[in-house]
Motif scaffolding. Structure first.
Motif, PDB file in Angstrom:
ATOM      1  N   LEU A 161      25.752  19.607  38.541  1.00 34.33           N
ATOM      2  CA  LEU A 161      25.048  18.525  37.856  1.00 34.33           C
ATOM      3  C   LEU A 161      24.185  17.726  38.831  1.00 34.33           C
ATOM      4  O   LEU A 161      24.657  17.327  39.894  1.00 34.33           O
ATOM      5  CB  LEU A 161      26.053  17.582  37.177  1.00 34.33           C
ATOM      6  CG  LEU A 161      26.973  18.213  36.131  1.00 34.33           C
ATOM      7  CD1 LEU A 161      28.043  17.207  35.703  1.00 34.33           C
ATOM      8  CD2 LEU A 161      26.173  18.680  34.923  1.00 34.33           C
ATOM      9  N   SER A 162      22.952  17.461  38.434  1.00 32.26           N
ATOM     10  CA  SER A 162      22.042  16.698  39.297  1.00 32.26           C
ATOM     11  C   SER A 162      22.387  15.219  39.341  1.00 32.26           C
ATOM     12  O   SER A 162      21.941  14.506  40.252  1.00 32.26           O
ATOM     13  CB  SER A 162      20.603  16.868  38.800  1.00 32.26           C
ATOM     14  OG  SER A 162      20.466  16.340  37.488  1.00 32.26           O
ATOM     15  N   ASN A 163      23.185  14.757  38.374  1.00 30.35           N
ATOM     16  CA  ASN A 163      23.501  13.319  38.298  1.00 30.35           C
ATOM     17  C   ASN A 163      24.955  13.022  38.624  1.00 30.35           C
ATOM     18  O   ASN A 163      25.488  11.987  38.236  1.00 30.35           O
ATOM     19  CB  ASN A 163      23.164  12.771  36.912  1.00 30.35           C
ATOM     20  CG  ASN A 163      23.987  13.413  35.803  1.00 30.35           C
ATOM     21  OD1 ASN A 163      24.374  14.578  35.909  1.00 30.35           O
ATOM     22  ND2 ASN A 163      24.227  12.673  34.730  1.00 30.35           N
ATOM     23  N   ALA A 164      25.610  13.931  39.357  1.00 28.81           N
ATOM     24  CA  ALA A 164      27.010  13.712  39.723  1.00 28.81           C
ATOM     25  C   ALA A 164      27.122  12.863  40.983  1.00 28.81           C
ATOM     26  O   ALA A 164      26.307  12.983  41.907  1.00 28.81           O
ATOM     27  CB  ALA A 164      27.707  15.048  39.950  1.00 28.81           C
ATOM     28  N   LEU A 165      28.137  11.999  41.012  1.00 27.39           N
ATOM     29  CA  LEU A 165      28.530  11.282  42.221  1.00 27.39           C
ATOM     30  C   LEU A 165      29.895  11.820  42.623  1.00 27.39           C
ATOM     31  O   LEU A 165      30.898  11.552  41.952  1.00 27.39           O
ATOM     32  CB  LEU A 165      28.594   9.773  41.961  1.00 27.39           C
ATOM     33  CG  LEU A 165      27.283   9.095  41.578  1.00 27.39           C
ATOM     34  CD1 LEU A 165      27.524   7.619  41.262  1.00 27.39           C
ATOM     35  CD2 LEU A 165      26.236   9.235  42.683  1.00 27.39           C
ATOM     36  N   ASP A 166      29.933  12.585  43.695  1.00 28.58           N
ATOM     37  CA  ASP A 166      31.163  13.262  44.111  1.00 28.58           C
ATOM     38  C   ASP A 166      31.968  12.344  45.035  1.00 28.58           C
ATOM     39  O   ASP A 166      31.815  12.379  46.252  1.00 28.58           O
ATOM     40  CB  ASP A 166      30.804  14.575  44.804  1.00 28.58           C
ATOM     41  CG  ASP A 166      32.030  15.409  45.157  1.00 28.58           C
ATOM     42  OD1 ASP A 166      33.163  14.961  44.857  1.00 28.58           O
ATOM     43  OD2 ASP A 166      31.856  16.496  45.725  1.00 28.58           O
ATOM     44  N   LEU A 167      32.843  11.531  44.440  1.00 33.65           N
ATOM     45  CA  LEU A 167      33.646  10.592  45.219  1.00 33.65           C
ATOM     46  C   LEU A 167      34.537  11.331  46.212  1.00 33.65           C
ATOM     47  O   LEU A 167      34.694  10.896  47.356  1.00 33.65           O
ATOM     48  CB  LEU A 167      34.500   9.732  44.288  1.00 33.65           C
ATOM     49  CG  LEU A 167      33.732   8.830  43.310  1.00 33.65           C
ATOM     50  CD1 LEU A 167      34.704   8.151  42.346  1.00 33.65           C
ATOM     51  CD2 LEU A 167      32.914   7.786  44.058  1.00 33.65           C
ATOM     52  N   GLU A 168      35.116  12.450  45.792  1.00 34.28           N
ATOM     53  CA  GLU A 168      35.988  13.207  46.690  1.00 34.28           C
ATOM     54  C   GLU A 168      35.201  13.805  47.844  1.00 34.28           C
ATOM     55  O   GLU A 168      35.681  13.860  48.977  1.00 34.28           O
ATOM     56  CB  GLU A 168      36.725  14.293  45.910  1.00 34.28           C
ATOM     57  CG  GLU A 168      37.724  13.745  44.908  1.00 34.28           C
ATOM     58  CD  GLU A 168      38.498  14.839  44.191  1.00 34.28           C
ATOM     59  OE1 GLU A 168      38.266  16.038  44.489  1.00 34.28           O
ATOM     60  OE2 GLU A 168      39.335  14.502  43.330  1.00 34.28           O
TER      61      GLU A 168
END
Length: 365
Positions: A161-168
């Motif tokens: 996804l282009s709009n993901a924020l991968d906290l991990e």
């Protein structure tokens, strides 16, 4: 000479090279991605100057600093700054507040024939800019939370996804009791800075809707920013589903095969033993929640699997403790969470369906 800058947005969006003139102890507490620490004073020198400032005032402290950083020490430091400036002709330098230290570095470089600009306001101003960036995103943007049982591949979905924020990803941790990587986690400030820069770049690309994995407040040792975590308790939820067997295979891949390879890559043959220690420590971490009998039984399965892996390289026996842990611990916990959040679930499906849904949701705006 290029002008000094206070355009923090442009600096971060452009991944502009920056030289941090703070002492190493300051740098280690928090810095920006890709920045090089080339201090004016080392930790001991900074400590001595700070003590002098408290006891005798600014003028005496500046004089002491010049005595401490002189001769060969000064020449070596100027040479290091000059090398950075020549390698990064479009870069900048900064100190904590954009004050005496960065001005001194800039002046000494000028005396060596190199004009190099500094960041006005220094680290403190850039850090405040990034914290404001996160807060503004929480206030102004829309968020969707991605949930699902352990092993459904939520990180795999985010990567598509282009709009993901991968906290991990930013925390370098998989988020569970077994989530520690072979490499360490960033400092809390580094985690927040990485996340804020990610948000800044995505918003600059026109993204105003983000997808986050459903996380607890802590991702390993990194705290999710409070306002964002509070928001996550009410954002719409998309639930990722997969078969039990697929989940076991994914956990086997991530937490056994790939994690062992990480340790071996970092530590050579000793990596096998360090990996085994880490896996057993992770199980010990949930001893109280498992209870003595279950912990002992799963530990026996894990030790047998580790012995076989060490002997033959085969990982099949690991499925035993993974299946037991899912059936007896993780699945009941996640089933309860799903039920408690049921009113927020707007879509549920397998990986392909969830990716399609989230992409369509983004396209609709």
């Amino acid at each position: 000479m290029r002008d000094n800058s206070s355009d923090y947005r442009a600096l971060f969006l452009g991944d502009v090279p920056m030289m941090d003139a703070r002492a190493p102890v300051e740098f280690d507490k928090g810095a920006f991605p890709g920045v090089h620490n080339l201090p004016l004073m080392d930790d001991l020198e900074r400590q001595k100057v700070g003590t002098c400032y408290k006891q005798h005032g600014q003028e005496a402290a500046i004089a002491l600093g010049h005595r401490l950083v002189s001769g060969d020490i000064k020449e070596r430091r100027i040479a290091a700054w000059a090398a950075f400036a020549k390698a990064n002709p479009h870069g900048y330098l900064y100190c904590f507040r954009g004050g005496l230290r960065s001005q001194t570095v800039q002046r000494w470089l000028q005396e060596a024939g190199i004009d190099y600009p500094r960041v006005l306001g220094g680290y403190k101003a850039m850090r405040s800019f990034l914290l404001d960036t996160l807060e503004q995103a929480v206030e102004q943007c829309r968020f969707v939370v991605l949930g699902g049982m352990t092993g459904t591949g939520k990180t795999d979905v985010l990567s598509q996804l282009s709009n993901a924020l991968d906290l991990e990803g930013h925390a370098n941790h998989r988020g569970s009791s077994f989530g520690k990587r072979a490499t360490g986690q960033p400092a809390q400030i580094d985690f927040e800075n990485r996340l804020a820069i990610d948000v800044l770049k995505k918003r600059a690309a026109g993204i105003e809707q983000f997808v986050l994995e459903d996380e607890s407040r802590l991702v390993g040792s990194c705290n999710v920013p409070l306002s964002l975590h509070q928001g996550m308790q009410g954002y719409p939820l998309v639930w990722l589903e997969d078969s039990f067997d697929n989940r076991v295979e994914r956990i086997l891949r991530d937490y056994v095969v790939d994690l062992c390879a990480e340790f071996v890559s970092l530590h050579g043959e000793e990596g096998h033993e360090l990996f085994a220690e880490r896996l057993l420590q992770s199980l010990d971490r949930i001893y109280k929640r498992l209870g003595g009998e279950r912990h002992q039984r799963l530990q026996g399965l894990m030790e047998a699997a580790l012995d076989e892996q060490q002997r033959s390289g085969q990982v099949d026996l690991h499925r035993g403790w993974i299946e037991g842990l899912l059936h007896e611990y993780y699945d009941p916990m996640y089933a309860y969470q799903r039920e408690s959040k049921a009113s927020r679930i707007e879509f549920a499906g397998d990986q392909a369906a969830v990716v399609d849904y989230l992409r369509e949701r983004l396209a609709k705006g």
